[in-house]
Design an enzyme around this catalytic site. Structure first.
Site, PDB file in Angstrom:
ATOM      1  CB  SER A 191      -0.872   0.012   1.260  1.00  0.00           C
ATOM      2  OG  SER A 191      -1.512   1.258   1.422  1.00  0.00           O
ATOM      3  CE1 TYR A 204      -4.326  -2.266   5.077  1.00  0.00           C
ATOM      4  CE2 TYR A 204      -3.401  -0.086   4.665  1.00  0.00           C
ATOM      5  CZ  TYR A 204      -3.959  -1.261   4.199  1.00  0.00           C
ATOM      6  OH  TYR A 204      -4.144  -1.424   2.847  1.00  0.00           O
TER       7      TYR A 204
HETATM    8  P1  NAD Z   1     -11.807  -5.635  -0.178  1.00  0.00           P
HETATM    9  O1  NAD Z   1     -12.477  -5.533   1.127  1.00  0.00           O
HETATM   10  O2  NAD Z   1     -12.662  -5.616  -1.382  1.00  0.00           O
HETATM   11  O3  NAD Z   1     -10.917  -6.955  -0.231  1.00  0.00           O
HETATM   12  C1  NAD Z   1     -10.223  -7.434   0.886  1.00  0.00           C
HETATM   13  C2  NAD Z   1     -10.586  -8.900   1.069  1.00  0.00           C
HETATM   14  O4  NAD Z   1      -9.755  -9.429   2.113  1.00  0.00           O
HETATM   15  C3  NAD Z   1     -12.009  -9.151   1.535  1.00  0.00           C
HETATM   16  O5  NAD Z   1     -12.880  -9.300   0.448  1.00  0.00           O
HETATM   17  C4  NAD Z   1     -11.889 -10.418   2.354  1.00  0.00           C
HETATM   18  O6  NAD Z   1     -12.337 -11.532   1.626  1.00  0.00           O
HETATM   19  C5  NAD Z   1     -10.395 -10.575   2.600  1.00  0.00           C
HETATM   20  N1  NAD Z   1     -10.115 -10.775   4.011  1.00  0.00           N
HETATM   21  C6  NAD Z   1     -10.149  -9.867   5.004  1.00  0.00           C
HETATM   22  N2  NAD Z   1      -9.890 -10.468   6.183  1.00  0.00           N
HETATM   23  C7  NAD Z   1      -9.681 -11.780   5.923  1.00  0.00           C
HETATM   24  C8  NAD Z   1      -9.393 -12.924   6.702  1.00  0.00           C
HETATM   25  N3  NAD Z   1      -9.272 -12.866   8.046  1.00  0.00           N
HETATM   26  N4  NAD Z   1      -9.257 -14.105   6.076  1.00  0.00           N
HETATM   27  C9  NAD Z   1      -9.413 -14.195   4.763  1.00  0.00           C
HETATM   28  N5  NAD Z   1      -9.685 -13.159   3.942  1.00  0.00           N
HETATM   29  C10 NAD Z   1      -9.823 -11.975   4.534  1.00  0.00           C
HETATM   30  O7  NAD Z   1     -10.735  -4.455  -0.204  1.00  0.00           O
HETATM   31  P2  NAD Z   1      -9.514  -4.092  -1.184  1.00  0.00           P
HETATM   32  O8  NAD Z   1      -9.256  -2.674  -0.964  1.00  0.00           O
HETATM   33  O9  NAD Z   1      -9.720  -4.602  -2.546  1.00  0.00           O
HETATM   34  O10 NAD Z   1      -8.303  -4.878  -0.507  1.00  0.00           O
HETATM   35  C11 NAD Z   1      -7.421  -5.726  -1.225  1.00  0.00           C
HETATM   36  C12 NAD Z   1      -5.987  -5.460  -0.801  1.00  0.00           C
HETATM   37  O11 NAD Z   1      -5.595  -4.173  -1.248  1.00  0.00           O
HETATM   38  C13 NAD Z   1      -5.757  -5.472   0.706  1.00  0.00           C
HETATM   39  O12 NAD Z   1      -4.540  -6.141   0.998  1.00  0.00           O
HETATM   40  C14 NAD Z   1      -5.621  -4.004   1.036  1.00  0.00           C
HETATM   41  O13 NAD Z   1      -4.857  -3.787   2.196  1.00  0.00           O
HETATM   42  C15 NAD Z   1      -4.926  -3.506  -0.220  1.00  0.00           C
HETATM   43  N6  NAD Z   1      -4.989  -2.066  -0.422  1.00  0.00           N
HETATM   44  C16 NAD Z   1      -6.191  -1.450  -0.586  1.00  0.00           C
HETATM   45  C17 NAD Z   1      -6.218  -0.071  -0.762  1.00  0.00           C
HETATM   46  C18 NAD Z   1      -7.498   0.673  -0.929  1.00  0.00           C
HETATM   47  O14 NAD Z   1      -7.479   1.899  -0.882  1.00  0.00           O
HETATM   48  N7  NAD Z   1      -8.608   0.013  -1.119  1.00  0.00           N
HETATM   49  C19 NAD Z   1      -5.030   0.651  -0.785  1.00  0.00           C
HETATM   50  C20 NAD Z   1      -3.827  -0.015  -0.618  1.00  0.00           C
HETATM   51  C21 NAD Z   1      -3.827  -1.375  -0.435  1.00  0.00           C
END
Ligand code: NAD
Ligand code: MG
Length: 299
Positions: A191, A204
């Site tokens: 991230s 985080y």
């Molecule tokens: P999202 O909520 O759509 O996807 C995250 C997924 O993680 C969830 O759908 C869930 O199935 C899974 N998850 C959470 N806890 C879990 C657990 N205990 N066991 C199994 N699965 C679990 O959100 P997203 O933003 O698409 O996140 C995807 C990745 O991108 C993450 O690693 C997040 O940290 C990273 N990220 C997101 C952003 C943002 O702004 N959205 C920015 C930087 C990084």
């Protein structure tokens, strides 16, 4: 977004509409289908060109957001795909499986709580059996809960954030290595927070710095085996993470102000980075972090 075949230049700052969401809250992990607006997974725009023909991919957290956009793109590039998700995310997962099937590829969704080592190992076993092997691993599942003061950040949350974002990455990767051969690719998800921690997301942000470092060390260790390890570091992206406690109300109201473009990204904008790092086109790239963050400069 304009047609991809258009000869008109596209201004990336305005390529996607600004996200100015109404205030909304869901409990973790959040259901994407219930969000306003629903994030753009690239269903109407992503076009494959055989870049992952015949590949076998496991994507954790592939039911929604970035992981779901990656799953759809991988399938359209010719890969069979297993996604994992938590209980309660079946509706989102079914939508992704539908898109994988529509692309003519095999897909399966597996429910697993990856904060438990045994479930990480079981997930890999089920995925490898369904796919008859494994050659792409995308560690994408993540947990983010904003807490304003360190005194209010529970020991339990601190530990759980590390278990989901870092330990699971280690557990899943370790199990997957029994199946990965030369030419395989691991893509982890860090991230912008790894470089620019938000004051209310210190747990985080620290996990995402750890993911970056862990990936670089592992890339060095696995190079002699012909297995690449890279990282995608997204900036602010409109996903279920944000509406299930990931940001404060204040930040949700101003979600678009967080980066250089002053607009949030859509999951669809992240998928091509994962496709590139998973495909043989990036064979000379390992230990890298590809920042996809709306123009933010990182070290
Ligand atoms: P999202 O909520 O759509 O996807 C995250 C997924 O993680 C969830 O759908 C869930 O199935 C899974 N998850 C959470 N806890 C879990 C657990 N205990 N066991 C199994 N699965 C679990 O959100 P997203 O933003 O698409 O996140 C995807 C990745 O991108 C993450 O690693 C997040 O940290 C990273 N990220 C997101 C952003 C943002 O702004 N959205 C920015 C930087 C990084
Ligand atoms: Mg989800």
């Amino acid at each position: 977004m304009p047609e991809r075949d258009s000869f008109e230049l596209i201004n990336p700052v305005t390529q996607y509409e600004r996200v100015e969401p109404p205030l909304q809250h869901q409990s973790e992990p959040g259901v994407q289908a219930e969000m306003t607006p629903v994030p753009d997974l690239g269903e109407d725009t992503y076009r494959g060109s055989g870049r992952l023909s015949g590949r076998k991919a496991l994507i954790t957290g592939g039911d929604s957001g970035i992981g779901a956009a990656v799953a759809i793109a991988f399938a359209r590039e010719g890969a069979d795909v297993v996604i994992s998700h938590l209980p309660g995310e079946e509706e989102d997962a079914a939508r992704v499986l539908g898109a994988i099937g529509a692309a003519g590829r095999r897909g399966r969704a597996v429910v697993a709580d990856l904060s438990e080592a045994a479930q990480c190992r079981e997930l890999v076993a089920v995925a490898a059996e369904f796919l008859d092997g494994l050659d792409i691993l995308v560690n994408n599942a993540g947990k983010q809960v904003a807490v304003d003061r360190v005194e209010n950040l529970s020991d339990e949350q601190f530990e759980n954030t590390f278990r989901v974002n870092v330990f699971a990455n280690f557990w899943v990767t370790k199990a997957a290595l029994a199946h990965l051969q030369a030419g395989a690719s691991i893509v982890n998800t860090a991230s912008l927070e790894a470089y620019k921690p938000s004051p209310d997301r210190i747990d985080y942000a620290a996990t995402k710095a750890a993911v970056n470092n862990l990936s670089k060390g592992l890339s060095l260790q696995l190079a002699s085996r012909g297995i690449r390890v890279n990282v995608v570091a997204p900036g602010p992206v409109w996903t279920a993470l944000q509406v299930s406690g990931g940001v404060s109300d204040e930040q949700m109201r101003n979600f678009d102000d967080e980066n250089t473009y002053q607009r949030a990204g859509q999951p669809a904008e992240l998928a091509p980075a994962y496709v590139y790092l998973a495909s043989p086109e990036s064979g000379y790239v390992s230990g890298a972090t590809l920042n996809v963050n709306g123009g933010m400069v990182t070290p």
